[in-house]
Design a protein around this motif. Structure first.
Motif, PDB file in Angstrom:
ATOM      1  N   ASP A 175     122.341 -61.203 -51.027  1.00 14.04           N
ATOM      2  CA  ASP A 175     123.573 -60.959 -52.062  1.00 14.04           C
ATOM      3  C   ASP A 175     124.389 -62.184 -51.751  1.00 14.04           C
ATOM      4  O   ASP A 175     125.834 -61.995 -52.048  1.00 14.04           O
ATOM      5  N   GLY A 176     123.887 -63.420 -51.787  1.00 13.29           N
ATOM      6  CA  GLY A 176     124.899 -64.491 -51.536  1.00 13.29           C
ATOM      7  C   GLY A 176     125.463 -64.765 -50.206  1.00 13.29           C
ATOM      8  O   GLY A 176     125.962 -65.795 -50.086  1.00 13.29           O
ATOM      9  N   GLN A 177     125.230 -63.956 -49.236  1.00 14.57           N
ATOM     10  CA  GLN A 177     125.856 -64.082 -47.973  1.00 14.57           C
ATOM     11  C   GLN A 177     124.659 -64.821 -47.074  1.00 14.57           C
ATOM     12  O   GLN A 177     123.485 -64.351 -46.931  1.00 14.57           O
ATOM     13  N   VAL A 178     125.097 -65.858 -46.378  1.00 11.76           N
ATOM     14  CA  VAL A 178     123.952 -66.498 -45.649  1.00 11.76           C
ATOM     15  C   VAL A 178     124.117 -66.039 -43.976  1.00 11.76           C
ATOM     16  O   VAL A 178     125.086 -65.725 -43.637  1.00 11.76           O
ATOM     17  N   SER A 179     122.927 -65.865 -43.421  1.00 12.17           N
ATOM     18  CA  SER A 179     122.786 -65.436 -42.295  1.00 12.17           C
ATOM     19  C   SER A 179     122.484 -66.579 -41.278  1.00 12.17           C
ATOM     20  O   SER A 179     121.274 -67.284 -41.403  1.00 12.17           O
ATOM     21  N   ASP A 180     123.341 -67.187 -40.597  1.00  6.59           N
ATOM     22  CA  ASP A 180     123.038 -68.431 -39.769  1.00  6.59           C
ATOM     23  C   ASP A 180     122.274 -68.177 -38.862  1.00  6.59           C
ATOM     24  O   ASP A 180     121.505 -68.898 -38.443  1.00  6.59           O
ATOM     25  N   ALA A 181     122.098 -66.700 -38.180  1.00  3.03           N
ATOM     26  CA  ALA A 181     121.325 -66.274 -37.087  1.00  3.03           C
ATOM     27  C   ALA A 181     119.968 -66.370 -37.614  1.00  3.03           C
ATOM     28  O   ALA A 181     118.968 -66.974 -36.949  1.00  3.03           O
ATOM     29  N   ALA A 182     119.563 -65.797 -38.814  1.00  2.00           N
ATOM     30  CA  ALA A 182     118.501 -65.973 -39.270  1.00  2.00           C
ATOM     31  C   ALA A 182     117.904 -67.345 -39.523  1.00  2.00           C
ATOM     32  O   ALA A 182     116.656 -67.694 -39.423  1.00  2.00           O
ATOM     33  N   LEU A 183     118.790 -68.384 -40.059  1.00  2.00           N
ATOM     34  CA  LEU A 183     118.170 -69.935 -40.237  1.00  2.00           C
ATOM     35  C   LEU A 183     117.804 -70.326 -38.755  1.00  2.00           C
ATOM     36  O   LEU A 183     116.827 -71.090 -38.808  1.00  2.00           O
ATOM     37  N   ARG A 184     118.665 -70.054 -37.747  1.00  2.00           N
ATOM     38  CA  ARG A 184     118.157 -70.435 -36.408  1.00  2.00           C
ATOM     39  C   ARG A 184     116.992 -70.068 -36.120  1.00  2.00           C
ATOM     40  O   ARG A 184     116.276 -70.619 -35.449  1.00  2.00           O
ATOM     41  N   PHE A 185     116.655 -68.673 -36.377  1.00  2.00           N
ATOM     42  CA  PHE A 185     115.676 -67.963 -35.829  1.00  2.00           C
ATOM     43  C   PHE A 185     114.228 -68.804 -36.473  1.00  2.00           C
ATOM     44  O   PHE A 185     113.280 -69.021 -35.956  1.00  2.00           O
ATOM     45  N   CYS A 186     114.593 -69.121 -37.805  1.00  2.00           N
ATOM     46  CA  CYS A 186     113.433 -70.082 -38.543  1.00  2.00           C
ATOM     47  C   CYS A 186     113.381 -71.470 -38.360  1.00  2.00           C
ATOM     48  O   CYS A 186     112.776 -72.257 -39.062  1.00  2.00           O
ATOM     49  N   GLU A 187     114.228 -71.875 -37.316  1.00  2.00           N
ATOM     50  CA  GLU A 187     114.569 -73.192 -37.111  1.00  2.00           C
ATOM     51  C   GLU A 187     114.875 -73.988 -38.376  1.00  2.00           C
ATOM     52  O   GLU A 187     114.328 -75.178 -38.663  1.00  2.00           O
ATOM     53  N   LYS A 188     115.569 -73.508 -38.934  1.00  2.00           N
ATOM     54  CA  LYS A 188     116.246 -74.242 -40.368  1.00  2.00           C
ATOM     55  C   LYS A 188     117.834 -74.349 -40.076  1.00  2.00           C
ATOM     56  O   LYS A 188     118.480 -73.648 -39.147  1.00  2.00           O
TER      57      LYS A 188
END
Length: 227
Positions: A175-188
């Motif tokens: 819903d438009g909110q970014v999860s930095d933890a998820a991006l780090r998990f995906c190495e993105k």
């Protein structure tokens, strides 16, 4: 009215904290002691709300006393298998080697309809496929299917394991909110996210859901236009 509102909000916050201290479990997974404590806390919390003559501190002290007791009992049960068996009981085998234990069903006061309903809840619609069925201490039914009815695994089928096969997709944007933890998990990172959204011509605020994994696979769902 204001006093009742404040007392209710305070008790609500306290109960949320108390439940958080006791741990994360679904209602169906509560042990006997946890269920008793939950019922007692709910009853105690209603008293100061309904009767403003009862001091709020009395309810708070009672709630935290019960929580402390639950934490203490949980610690004892964790260290003592005998106490754990005495308080929580032990798993009961309802089906052994494909044969229904009718005596055990009667002891647990379960009908054959109850058993088949729980089997369906495990995705098994044919009781003849079950080798073992066990009622856990939480009341949940666990099953072990006969060999010929078990699903083959990728290892059984000799499927080659792809890279990052053990890393599941995660929600990177909700819903438009970014999860930095998820991006780090995906190495993105946010740069990768920005490039992706620019390529798809989709502003961040218009993203309803974006999942991705370490292999670079993603799924983008845009928000529906307001009617």
């Amino acid at each position: 009215m204001t006093v009742n509102f404040l007392r209710t909000m305070i008790l609500y916050i306290v109960i949320v904290i108390a439940v958080r201290i006791m741990g994360k479990r679904q209602i169906g997974e509560l042990s006997r002691t946890e269920l008793v404590i939950t019922i007692l806390i709910s009853n105690i919390a209603t008293l100061p709300i309904e009767d403003t003559n009862i001091p709020l501190t009395a309810g708070l002290i009672s709630i935290f006393t019960l929580v402390a007791c639950e934490v203490l009992v949980s610690g004892v049960l964790l260290k003592s298998p005998k106490m754990r068996k005495m308080v929580s009981g032990s798993p009961k085998v309802l089906i052994r080697d494909g044969v229904i234990d009718q005596k055990q069903l009667s002891t647990l006061r379960l009908s054959i309809d109850d058993l088949t309903a729980q089997l369906r809840g495990q995705g098994c619609f044919d009781i003849n496929q079950v080798a073992f069925a066990v009622v856990e201490t939480t009341g949940k039914l666990s099953i072990f299917q006969k060999f010929k009815f078990q699903q083959p695994t990728n290892q059984d089928l000799h499927v080659k394991e792809p890279k990052n096969a053990d890393a599941p997709p995660v929600v990177a944007v909700s819903d438009g909110q970014v999860s930095d933890a998820a991006l780090r998990f995906c190495e993105k990172d946010r740069e990768w996210l920005g490039n992706l959204l620019q390529e798809k011509q989709c502003p961040l605020e218009e993203v309803f859901l974006l999942t991705c994994d370490r292999s670079g696979n993603y799924k983008l769902v845009k928000k529906e236009a307001a009617s």
